[in-house]
Design an enzyme around this catalytic site. Structure first.
Site, PDB file in Angstrom:
ATOM      1  N   ASP A  69       0.785   5.038   0.271  1.00  0.00           N
ATOM      2  CA  ASP A  69      -0.058   6.160   0.675  1.00  0.00           C
ATOM      3  C   ASP A  69       0.373   7.442  -0.043  1.00  0.00           C
ATOM      4  OD1 ASP A  69      -2.146   7.155   2.150  1.00  0.00           O
ATOM      5  OD2 ASP A  69      -1.428   6.311   4.037  1.00  0.00           O
TER       6      ASP A  69
ATOM      7  N   LYS B 256       0.876  -1.183   0.000  1.00  0.00           N
ATOM      8  CA  LYS B 256       0.000   0.000   0.000  1.00  0.00           C
ATOM      9  C   LYS B 256       0.905   1.221   0.000  1.00  0.00           C
ATOM     10  CE  LYS B 256      -3.333   2.328   3.092  1.00  0.00           C
ATOM     11  NZ  LYS B 256      -4.284   2.120   4.211  1.00  0.00           N
TER      12      LYS B 256
ATOM     13  N   SER C  73      -2.729   5.594  -3.879  1.00  0.00           N
ATOM     14  CA  SER C  73      -3.713   6.428  -3.180  1.00  0.00           C
ATOM     15  C   SER C  73      -3.997   7.736  -3.897  1.00  0.00           C
ATOM     16  CB  SER C  73      -3.216   6.725  -1.765  1.00  0.00           C
ATOM     17  OG  SER C  73      -3.285   5.566  -0.979  1.00  0.00           O
TER      18      SER C  73
ATOM     19  N   ASP D  45     -10.731   8.361   4.298  1.00  0.00           N
ATOM     20  CA  ASP D  45     -10.502   7.204   5.163  1.00  0.00           C
ATOM     21  C   ASP D  45     -11.822   6.789   5.797  1.00  0.00           C
ATOM     22  OD1 ASP D  45      -7.866   7.528   4.666  1.00  0.00           O
ATOM     23  OD2 ASP D  45      -7.266   7.927   6.744  1.00  0.00           O
TER      24      ASP D  45
HETATM   25  C1  GLA Z   1      -3.866   7.567   5.373  1.00  0.00           C
HETATM   26  C2  GLA Z   1      -4.532   6.381   4.716  1.00  0.00           C
HETATM   27  C3  GLA Z   1      -5.023   5.411   5.788  1.00  0.00           C
HETATM   28  C4  GLA Z   1      -3.851   4.968   6.659  1.00  0.00           C
HETATM   29  C5  GLA Z   1      -3.129   6.175   7.228  1.00  0.00           C
HETATM   30  C6  GLA Z   1      -1.835   5.780   7.901  1.00  0.00           C
HETATM   31  O1  GLA Z   1      -4.757   8.363   6.093  1.00  0.00           O
HETATM   32  O2  GLA Z   1      -5.586   6.782   3.892  1.00  0.00           O
HETATM   33  O3  GLA Z   1      -5.641   4.298   5.188  1.00  0.00           O
HETATM   34  O4  GLA Z   1      -2.973   4.189   5.889  1.00  0.00           O
HETATM   35  O5  GLA Z   1      -2.817   7.142   6.238  1.00  0.00           O
HETATM   36  O6  GLA Z   1      -1.168   6.866   8.464  1.00  0.00           O
END
Ligand code: GLA
Length: 429
Positions: free
Chosen positions: A136, A134, A168, A204
């Site tokens: 970010d 993942k 993301s 989120d």
């Molecule tokens: C972002 C992402 C979340 C998580 C946090 C971690 O907000 O969208 O899913 O991974 O960072 O800090």
């Protein structure tokens, strides 16, 4: 399908205070154990994914490699990945395309435009044996994200390991607080679909119905725009599954089932964020419901589209097998008194060029419901915040193929005040 720590455990790093609920190697090992022993693996859950807060705040000064936190991940990430692999599962890790992660841990860019760590990190992660990553999007100019994600993807591809690549970009570009705040049509989803395997879109999730509802509403607004970008290997990610999550305000069992059904019909990644040590039998039934998982995993991988909008409505997704659809009936109404509602539509208002459909209840083990001919209604009773999920095998008198199935184009019926309502919503007696 799998498990991800964030919404259940966030960035809890105080293991003295929270020995069984902090981000450390033990947490992931326990969840991996339970994924196997409690039957999750058998129904398709595969990935055990680490989120933010696993690394030392500084890279190794000599090698520039990321290093796992010395206290919380004493054995290192490779040993943890090996442990997960020995269970027959896959292992996911987390980083950020900017200078630091959202919680302030090392990211992929060097400070002050000094370059990046793409190569060294791709190499390190591959050596550790990760299966998914993942990436970010905090702490970077969102206008530069496209080329950065593309470049990092190339570095991952240059390793000898196949790694599922979560990006993301759409989420950060759409919400960019200091920057341009892209409209959905300005986001390069084509790039995401070509270069990434999945991409977060919208805020989120947190453990509340308001959060789930706002995510669903966001996808409603993009009706027709997004569907063409999704398919096998390229997925919209509306964020984690909440059933069993204990942080925040919480959702009811009915709402947990509705979230799971909606994520299923969207073909979204099913990444639970919960504590598998503490799941009620009702929630476990939802998380392991074979019908919903079947809808989610359908090979065509289509994004569902809304057929009928409003607080009660229908989403439809064409499935891989000819003339088959999944249909989600939902009731987001609640007047506080808990009334069940029945939503019923003439079958040709759900799939518009057909002469009938064989209907099966997906959640109830594919139980046969009815053979609904053109002109007749298909309807379901639903609890407040509840859903019904059906499989439709549609037919035409000439034995032809449904146009909606072939093209994947679903026509939405908008509810207009001065036109007759195309379906009926009643309170069953
Ligand atoms: C972002 C992402 C979340 C998580 C946090 C971690 O907000 O969208 O899913 O991974 O960072 O800090």
């Amino acid at each position: 399908m799998g498990w991800l720590s964030w919404t259940a455990f966030y960035c809890e790093t105080d293991c003295a205070k929270h020995p069984s609920g902090c981000i450390n190697e033990q947490l992931y090992k326990v969840q991996a154990d339970l994924m196997v022993s409690e039957g999750y693996k058998d129904v398709g859950y595969e990935y055990v994914n680490v989120d933010d807060c696993w690394a030392q705040k500084q890279r190794d000064p000599a090698t520039k490699r990321m290093v796992a936190d010395h206290g919380r991940f004493k054995s290192g990430i490779k040993a943890l990945a090996d442990y997960v692999h020995d269970k027959g599962l896959k292992f996911g890790l987390y980083t950020d395309i900017g200078t630091t992660t959202c919680a302030g841990y090392p990211g992929e860019l060097q400070e002050g435009d000094q370059g990046n760590y793409f190569q060294v990190d791709a190499q390190t992660f591959a050596e550790w044996g990760i299966d998914s990553l993942k990436v970010d999007g905090c702490n970077v100019d969102t206008r530069k994200m496209g080329p950065l994600y593309e470049q990092f993807g190339r570095a991952l591809n240059d390793t000898d390991r196949r790694i599922v690549y979560y990006c993301s970009m759409p989420f950060f570009q759409a919400r960019d607080e200091g920057g341009p705040k892209y409209k959905p049509e300005e986001i390069d989803f084509e790039l995401m679909a070509k270069k990434c395997n999945a991409w977060r879109f919208f805020d989120d999730i947190n453990n509340s119905w308001a959060s789930v509802r706002s995510i669903i509403r966001y996808y409603e607004d993009g009706q027709g725009t997004y569907a063409k970008f999704q398919g096998p290997g390229a997925w919209f990610d509306p964020d984690m599954i909440l059933a069993g999550c204990k942080t925040g305000q919480g959702i009811t069992t009915e709402q947990a089932r509705s979230q799971f059904a909606f994520w299923s019909i969207m073909s979204a990644p099913l990444l639970m964020s919960n504590d598998l040590r503490d799941i009620s039998p009702d929630l476990k039934k939802i998380l392991q419901n074979k019908g919903m998982i079947w809808v989610n995993q359908d090979e065509r991988g289509a994004l569902a589209q809304q057929v009928l909008s409003g607080d009660t409505g229908i989403w439809l997704k064409p499935l891989a097998k000819e003339n088959e659809f999944a249909a989600l009936f939902y009731n987001w109404n609640d007047d506080g008194r808990g009334y069940v509602l029945n939503l019923a539509c003439p079958i040709e208002n759900i799939v518009n060029d057909i002469d009938g459909a064989l209907v099966y209840d997906v959640i109830e083990d594919f139980k046969f419901v009815n053979d609904v001919k053109r002109g007749y209604m298909l309807g379901f009773d639903m609890e407040p915040f509840g859903v019904a999920l059906a499989k439709l095998v549609v037919y035409k008198r000439d034995n032809g193929v449904s146009d909606a199935w072939r093209t994947g184009n679903i026509t939405r019926i908008e509810r207009k005040a001065n036109e007759p309502f195309p379906c009926f919503v009643t309170r069953p007696r």
